[in-house]
Write a protein that holds these residues in place. Structure first.
Motif, mmCIF file in Angstrom:
data_model
loop_
_atom_site.group_PDB
_atom_site.id
_atom_site.type_symbol
_atom_site.label_atom_id
_atom_site.label_comp_id
_atom_site.label_asym_id
_atom_site.label_seq_id
_atom_site.Cartn_x
_atom_site.Cartn_y
_atom_site.Cartn_z
ATOM 1 N N ASN A 42 1.186 -1.129 0.031
ATOM 2 C CA ASN A 42 -0.531 0.153 -0.379
ATOM 3 C C ASN A 42 1.102 1.701 0.272
ATOM 4 O O ASN A 42 1.911 1.139 0.886
ATOM 5 N N VAL A 43 0.274 1.898 -0.469
ATOM 6 C CA VAL A 43 0.966 3.500 -0.802
ATOM 7 C C VAL A 43 0.108 4.460 -0.796
ATOM 8 O O VAL A 43 -0.811 4.699 -1.652
ATOM 9 N N ALA A 44 0.303 5.600 0.131
ATOM 10 C CA ALA A 44 -0.284 6.405 -0.167
ATOM 11 C C ALA A 44 -0.067 7.726 0.371
ATOM 12 O O ALA A 44 1.227 8.259 1.362
ATOM 13 N N ILE A 45 -0.473 9.450 -0.069
ATOM 14 C CA ILE A 45 0.576 9.878 -0.385
ATOM 15 C C ILE A 45 -0.110 11.479 1.201
ATOM 16 O O ILE A 45 -0.922 11.264 1.461
ATOM 17 N N PHE A 46 1.335 11.497 2.102
ATOM 18 C CA PHE A 46 0.788 12.584 3.212
ATOM 19 C C PHE A 46 1.396 13.956 2.928
ATOM 20 O O PHE A 46 2.439 14.221 2.424
ATOM 21 N N SER A 47 0.413 14.645 3.839
ATOM 22 C CA SER A 47 1.425 15.806 4.370
ATOM 23 C C SER A 47 1.578 16.197 5.435
ATOM 24 O O SER A 47 2.006 17.807 6.011
ATOM 25 N N ASP A 94 1.826 14.213 -9.933
ATOM 26 C CA ASP A 94 0.047 13.174 -10.086
ATOM 27 C C ASP A 94 0.344 11.737 -9.668
ATOM 28 O O ASP A 94 -1.019 11.553 -9.197
ATOM 29 N N ARG A 95 0.892 11.135 -9.905
ATOM 30 C CA ARG A 95 1.026 9.826 -9.980
ATOM 31 C C ARG A 95 0.667 9.775 -8.268
ATOM 32 O O ARG A 95 0.277 8.699 -7.621
ATOM 33 N N ALA A 96 1.917 10.235 -7.027
ATOM 34 C CA ALA A 96 1.722 10.502 -6.073
ATOM 35 C C ALA A 96 0.113 11.094 -5.372
ATOM 36 O O ALA A 96 -0.159 10.677 -4.267
ATOM 37 N N HIS A 97 -0.380 11.710 -5.981
ATOM 38 C CA HIS A 97 -1.843 12.527 -5.805
ATOM 39 C C HIS A 97 -2.723 11.793 -5.831
ATOM 40 O O HIS A 97 -3.328 11.560 -5.157
ATOM 41 N N TYR A 98 -2.931 10.736 -7.022
ATOM 42 C CA TYR A 98 -4.068 9.814 -7.189
ATOM 43 C C TYR A 98 -4.325 8.402 -6.317
ATOM 44 O O TYR A 98 -4.842 7.690 -5.752
ATOM 45 N N SER A 99 -2.808 8.788 -5.620
ATOM 46 C CA SER A 99 -3.026 6.989 -4.315
ATOM 47 C C SER A 99 -3.625 7.633 -3.313
ATOM 48 O O SER A 99 -3.398 6.752 -2.588
ATOM 49 N N SER A 100 -4.070 8.809 -3.222
ATOM 50 C CA SER A 100 -4.810 9.161 -2.218
ATOM 51 C C SER A 100 -6.650 8.433 -2.285
ATOM 52 O O SER A 100 -7.084 8.410 -1.566
ATOM 53 N N ALA A 101 -6.905 8.373 -3.728
ATOM 54 C CA ALA A 101 -7.850 7.355 -4.288
ATOM 55 C C ALA A 101 -7.970 6.029 -2.797
ATOM 56 O O ALA A 101 -7.268 5.302 -2.954
ATOM 57 N N PHE A 110 0.312 1.139 -5.552
ATOM 58 C CA PHE A 110 1.989 1.325 -6.267
ATOM 59 C C PHE A 110 1.922 0.870 -7.989
ATOM 60 O O PHE A 110 2.212 1.694 -8.731
ATOM 61 N N GLU A 111 0.985 -0.710 -8.268
ATOM 62 C CA GLU A 111 0.473 -0.645 -9.364
ATOM 63 C C GLU A 111 -0.459 -0.068 -9.981
ATOM 64 O O GLU A 111 -0.498 0.175 -11.371
ATOM 65 N N ARG A 112 -1.403 0.538 -9.280
ATOM 66 C CA ARG A 112 -2.294 1.129 -9.900
ATOM 67 C C ARG A 112 -2.044 3.062 -10.464
ATOM 68 O O ARG A 112 -2.302 3.383 -11.642
ATOM 69 N N CYS A 113 -0.915 3.873 -9.881
ATOM 70 C CA CYS A 113 -0.023 4.724 -9.969
ATOM 71 C C CYS A 113 1.129 4.791 -10.771
ATOM 72 O O CYS A 113 1.531 5.718 -11.006
ATOM 73 N N GLY A 114 1.582 3.623 -11.176
ATOM 74 C CA GLY A 114 2.750 3.298 -11.708
ATOM 75 C C GLY A 114 3.940 3.709 -10.808
ATOM 76 O O GLY A 114 4.596 4.625 -11.503
ATOM 77 N N LEU A 115 4.169 3.337 -9.967
ATOM 78 C CA LEU A 115 5.403 3.675 -8.995
ATOM 79 C C LEU A 115 5.875 2.158 -8.766
ATOM 80 O O LEU A 115 5.386 0.929 -8.813
#
Length: 211
Positions: A42-47, A94-101, A110-115
């Motif tokens: 799992n991977v997700a963006i955080f601020s 862009d790829r990082a942002h959509y990891s929040s979906a 990782f796979e869904r967002c091209g990471l």
């Protein structure tokens, strides 16, 4: 540069302080990556990643209220005790942002967002290959925050992966070398540029600003 927890503890005090203070960035865009016991990543963006101390070397971040929404990052951290924090460069915002979906748990962001998953020295959780500054952490404490039902996650730095050219002899990290991204709100991204550097502020060394 690669540092273990032991390496960090044995650094000269000021250098250690400078490295750990710098490594969290400014309102940073970070990808937090985890892996469950059965191998689901799992991977997700955080601020919300922030510096908590340099000895021991600690970082914190805030988990939002779960409610009816499953928090795979939190679940994996609780299950395994390990996670990574990865600074997001502008080139992959862009790829990082959509990891929040909110994708299904069976789908890896990782796979869904091209990471790309990257593993180092047997550390359980994956790093993000596309990122330059990578931090491996172990969970040491979680603190419920009653006022808004969030949780402060506190982790101890077990591993640091930083390109040698980015760290000077005093331990300062030049994050602008990697076009590190910052976040404003939930979806506005900014590039990072170092504008100035000043010495430690002492009362008898404050310049005359003409006030």
């Amino acid at each position: 540069m690669y540092l273990t927890k032991s390496d960090i503890e044995n650094l000269e005090r000021k250098k250690r302080l400078n490295i750990i203070n710098s490594v969290s960035g400014i309102k940073p865009a970070n990808l937090i990556a985890t892996k469950s016991k059965n191998g689901q990543t799992n991977v997700a963006i955080f601020s919300s990643v922030f510096h908590l101390g340099s000895n021991p070397a600690l970082l914190g971040f805030i988990m939002r209220p779960a409610g009816e929404v499953p928090r795979h990052t939190y679940g994996n951290i609780k299950e395994t005790g390990f996670y990574t924090v990865n600074h997001v460069p502008i080139t992959i915002v862009d790829r990082a942002h959509y990891s929040s979906a909110k994708v299904d748990r069976s789908i890896s962001e990782f796979e869904r967002c091209g990471l790309t998953e990257e593993y180092a020295n047997g550390f359980h959780a994956p790093f993000v290959k596309e990122c330059h500054v990578k931090i491996g952490l172990s969970l040491v404490e979680e603190i419920p925050i009653a006022v808004n039902n969030t949780i402060m996650i506190i982790g101890q730095i077990e591993e640091l992966i930083i390109p040698d050219r980015a760290v000077d002899e005093k331990g300062y990290i030049d994050l602008s070398l990697f076009n590190t991204a910052g976040i404003s709100g939930l979806n506005n991204y900014y590039s990072l540029k170092r504008e100035a550097s000043f010495p430690y502020a002492r009362p008898d060394e404050i310049p005359d600003f003409g006030t």
